[in-house]
Design a protein around this motif. Sequence first.
Motif, PDB file in Angstrom:
ATOM      1  N   ASP A  25       0.827  -1.212   0.000  1.00 39.62           N
ATOM      2  CA  ASP A  25       0.000   0.000   0.000  1.00 39.62           C
ATOM      3  C   ASP A  25       0.860   1.259   0.000  1.00 39.62           C
ATOM      4  OD1 ASP A  25      -2.335  -1.497   0.036  1.00 39.62           O
ATOM      5  OD2 ASP A  25      -2.314  -1.666   2.217  1.00 39.62           O
ATOM      6  N   VAL A  26       1.974   1.209   0.723  1.00 39.29           N
ATOM      7  CA  VAL A  26       2.886   2.355   0.762  1.00 39.29           C
ATOM      8  C   VAL A  26       3.493   2.586  -0.624  1.00 39.29           C
ATOM      9  CG1 VAL A  26       4.977   3.301   1.807  1.00 39.29           C
ATOM     10  CG2 VAL A  26       3.405   1.943   3.193  1.00 39.29           C
ATOM     11  N   HIS A  27       3.918   1.495  -1.269  1.00 42.77           N
ATOM     12  CA  HIS A  27       4.484   1.617  -2.617  1.00 42.77           C
ATOM     13  C   HIS A  27       3.460   2.189  -3.594  1.00 42.77           C
ATOM     14  CE1 HIS A  27       8.377  -0.239  -1.963  1.00 42.77           C
ATOM     15  NE2 HIS A  27       7.804  -1.228  -1.277  1.00 42.77           N
ATOM     16  N   ARG A  28       2.195   1.808  -3.420  1.00 44.30           N
ATOM     17  CA  ARG A  28       1.144   2.328  -4.296  1.00 44.30           C
ATOM     18  C   ARG A  28       0.975   3.838  -4.124  1.00 44.30           C
ATOM     19  NH1 ARG A  28      -3.478  -2.342  -3.346  1.00 44.30           N
ATOM     20  NH2 ARG A  28      -2.771  -3.793  -4.961  1.00 44.30           N
ATOM     21  N   MET A  29       1.012   4.291  -2.875  1.00 42.63           N
ATOM     22  CA  MET A  29       0.858   5.722  -2.620  1.00 42.63           C
ATOM     23  C   MET A  29       2.038   6.518  -3.179  1.00 42.63           C
ATOM     24  SD  MET A  29      -1.072   6.019   1.069  1.00 42.63           S
ATOM     25  CE  MET A  29      -0.200   4.755   1.986  1.00 42.63           C
ATOM     26  N   ILE A  30       3.238   5.948  -3.078  1.00 41.53           N
ATOM     27  CA  ILE A  30       4.418   6.601  -3.658  1.00 41.53           C
ATOM     28  C   ILE A  30       4.266   6.686  -5.177  1.00 41.53           C
ATOM     29  CG2 ILE A  30       6.904   6.343  -4.086  1.00 41.53           C
ATOM     30  CD1 ILE A  30       7.165   5.194  -1.267  1.00 41.53           C
ATOM     31  N   ALA A  31       3.731   5.611  -5.778  1.00 42.19           N
ATOM     32  CA  ALA A  31       3.536   5.590  -7.231  1.00 42.19           C
ATOM     33  C   ALA A  31       2.539   6.676  -7.664  1.00 42.19           C
ATOM     34  CB  ALA A  31       3.034   4.215  -7.675  1.00 42.19           C
ATOM     35  N   ILE A  32       1.488   6.866  -6.861  1.00 38.65           N
ATOM     36  CA  ILE A  32       0.495   7.901  -7.182  1.00 38.65           C
ATOM     37  C   ILE A  32       1.141   9.285  -7.136  1.00 38.65           C
ATOM     38  CG2 ILE A  32      -1.611   9.037  -6.365  1.00 38.65           C
ATOM     39  CD1 ILE A  32      -2.581   6.280  -5.404  1.00 38.65           C
ATOM     40  N   ILE A  33       1.921   9.537  -6.080  1.00 39.60           N
ATOM     41  CA  ILE A  33       2.582  10.846  -5.946  1.00 39.60           C
ATOM     42  C   ILE A  33       3.575  11.066  -7.092  1.00 39.60           C
ATOM     43  CG2 ILE A  33       4.068  12.278  -4.484  1.00 39.60           C
ATOM     44  CD1 ILE A  33       2.828  10.845  -2.055  1.00 39.60           C
ATOM     45  N   ASN A  34       4.283   9.998  -7.483  1.00 37.53           N
ATOM     46  CA  ASN A  34       5.254  10.112  -8.578  1.00 37.53           C
ATOM     47  C   ASN A  34       4.589  10.419  -9.917  1.00 37.53           C
ATOM     48  OD1 ASN A  34       7.443   9.661  -6.934  1.00 37.53           O
ATOM     49  ND2 ASN A  34       7.570   7.473  -7.354  1.00 37.53           N
ATOM     50  N   SER A  35       3.295  10.092 -10.027  1.00 34.32           N
ATOM     51  CA  SER A  35       2.563  10.356 -11.283  1.00 34.32           C
ATOM     52  C   SER A  35       2.058  11.788 -11.377  1.00 34.32           C
ATOM     53  CB  SER A  35       1.380   9.385 -11.412  1.00 34.32           C
ATOM     54  OG  SER A  35       1.839   8.059 -11.541  1.00 34.32           O
ATOM     55  N   MET A  36       2.258  12.558 -10.335  1.00 37.00           N
ATOM     56  CA  MET A  36       1.827  13.959 -10.329  1.00 37.00           C
ATOM     57  C   MET A  36       2.918  14.866 -10.885  1.00 37.00           C
ATOM     58  SD  MET A  36       0.204  14.111  -6.487  1.00 37.00           S
ATOM     59  CE  MET A  36      -1.072  12.962  -5.942  1.00 37.00           C
ATOM     60  N   GLU A  59       1.602  19.936  -8.790  1.00 37.68           N
ATOM     61  CA  GLU A  59       0.534  19.225  -8.068  1.00 37.68           C
ATOM     62  C   GLU A  59       1.028  18.711  -6.711  1.00 37.68           C
ATOM     63  OE1 GLU A  59      -1.963  17.603 -11.970  1.00 37.68           O
ATOM     64  OE2 GLU A  59      -0.359  16.393 -11.077  1.00 37.68           O
ATOM     65  N   ARG A  60       2.272  18.266  -6.666  1.00 35.69           N
ATOM     66  CA  ARG A  60       2.825  17.772  -5.397  1.00 35.69           C
ATOM     67  C   ARG A  60       2.943  18.906  -4.378  1.00 35.69           C
ATOM     68  NH1 ARG A  60       7.797  14.850  -8.364  1.00 35.69           N
ATOM     69  NH2 ARG A  60       6.562  13.457  -9.678  1.00 35.69           N
ATOM     70  N   LEU A  61       3.275  20.091  -4.859  1.00 40.00           N
ATOM     71  CA  LEU A  61       3.449  21.233  -3.958  1.00 40.00           C
ATOM     72  C   LEU A  61       2.119  21.911  -3.625  1.00 40.00           C
ATOM     73  CD1 LEU A  61       6.656  22.833  -5.550  1.00 40.00           C
ATOM     74  CD2 LEU A  61       6.518  21.403  -3.504  1.00 40.00           C
ATOM     75  N   HIS A  62       1.134  21.761  -4.525  1.00 43.07           N
ATOM     76  CA  HIS A  62      -0.177  22.405  -4.326  1.00 43.07           C
ATOM     77  C   HIS A  62      -1.294  21.395  -4.592  1.00 43.07           C
ATOM     78  CE1 HIS A  62       1.870  26.288  -4.132  1.00 43.07           C
ATOM     79  NE2 HIS A  62       2.554  25.913  -5.208  1.00 43.07           N
ATOM     80  N   PRO A  63      -1.565  20.480  -3.641  1.00 44.83           N
ATOM     81  CA  PRO A  63      -2.549  19.410  -3.836  1.00 44.83           C
ATOM     82  C   PRO A  63      -3.953  19.930  -4.140  1.00 44.83           C
ATOM     83  CG  PRO A  63      -1.228  19.018  -1.874  1.00 44.83           C
ATOM     84  CD  PRO A  63      -0.908  20.397  -2.327  1.00 44.83           C
ATOM     85  N   GLU A  64      -4.235  21.178  -3.742  1.00 44.55           N
ATOM     86  CA  GLU A  64      -5.576  21.730  -3.988  1.00 44.55           C
ATOM     87  C   GLU A  64      -5.866  21.883  -5.484  1.00 44.55           C
ATOM     88  OE1 GLU A  64      -2.709  25.173  -3.518  1.00 44.55           O
ATOM     89  OE2 GLU A  64      -3.129  23.296  -2.457  1.00 44.55           O
ATOM     90  N   LEU A  65      -4.844  21.814  -6.330  1.00 40.30           N
ATOM     91  CA  LEU A  65      -5.039  21.908  -7.777  1.00 40.30           C
ATOM     92  C   LEU A  65      -5.628  20.631  -8.364  1.00 40.30           C
ATOM     93  CD1 LEU A  65      -1.629  23.549  -8.874  1.00 40.30           C
ATOM     94  CD2 LEU A  65      -3.849  24.683  -8.656  1.00 40.30           C
TER      95      LEU A  65
END
Length: 451
Positions: free
Chosen positions: A372-383, A387-393
Amino acid sequence: MFENLSQRLGGLFDGLRGQGRLTEDNIKDALREVRMALLEADVALPVVRDFVNQVKERAVGAEVIKSLKPGQVFIKIVSDELTALMGAENSALNLAAQPPAVVLMAGLQGAGKTTTVGKLGRLLRTREHKKVLVVSADVYRPAAIKQLETVAGQVGVDFFPSDAGQKPLDIVQAALKQARVGFYDVLIVDTAGRLHVDAEMMDEVRQLHAALNPVETLFVVDAMTGQDAANIAKAFNEVLPLTGVVLTKADGDARGGAALSVRAITGKPIKFIGMGEKLDALEPFHPDRIASRILGMGDVVSLVEEAQRNLDTSKAQALAEKVRAGKGFTLVDMRDQFQQMLNMGGIGGLMDKLPGMGKLTADAKANIEDRDVHRMIAIINSMTIQERLHPELIKGSRKRRIALGSGMQVHDVNRLLKQHRDMSDMMKKFSGGGMKKMMRALKGRIPGMPM
């Protein structure tokens, strides 16, 4: 390791509540449970018998301190006796010799000896700052020499080449000469294993021992063989002067009988324990910490030591300062936290060392995975960086693109963003003097709390 034993002992002491004194009557059931738990963990019968008698002798009539419950006193007694059974304290490698200090590894085939040589080499290089040379004298098993060469390259220690056509005695003598010329601190020798203890194998390893005069002779044994591990170690010890034991594959042994039987049967300390296939998964064996894990009290000392070795302190300090300044918690920060967690052995490694986690059922533990942790890292890497700095976008179309890029679903992205918001809200409480306000609000509600 020890999952079965921990679960059996976890709720054992509830029946002792309300008792002002530990007597033979009110601990009878508890002792029976301890005996059954140890037998089910595949601990040798003579060891179980002696252990239970020791606990009974100490527990009967023990006065209960006013601030403690009888169950806690009993747990302390069981913990002390478990620690004594496994060797009281960690028995470190004795490398105080004229360099190179020679470490001879012996054991049966399939116990994980070659991998353990690499793991030990890595541990000595990274933690003890030793210059290490490894050599294989196993000329019988196909690809054994090549395996050690590969492992040595992965862990960053030097490998002394050998050939299946050479005699083991010639190999180790040449390696020892090279270790002296190359000013190595430690020479680790991997010997041949057999599928069972036989005279030919013992004779060869005796010759190697005589030629090398090692400071440490370690017996490598598979923890999953249970009390048989102790019996095999005893057979080796009768013909070879062992100085210690290395338990491998302990992460696959839910019982723990080997760890509890080896010291009592062989008289030799367990010096290291292998807790996984990764080449950093070898740890010094600390009986007191293992006893604490068995009784569900965790192993906070090992957790702190692991954090000191693996956590990036500069990143942790930068995040702390950022939070204090109220600059916000971004998805980049969140990814860094996930990565730090994986560096410390992942969720499974952390859970084994946290107090109370031993009481979780196998099903509950199965639901908490590093995947699950690897999946969340993969999602963040796809941004995108923005988007990583401003998630509200991140709105509808962006969520679909991120899900597609990471191979996940939109609801997975939503769950990650919610988790980030929760973590961010928590971080805000600690910014701009928030911690002081929180402590001030709690003042007077917690007894003994200073202003």
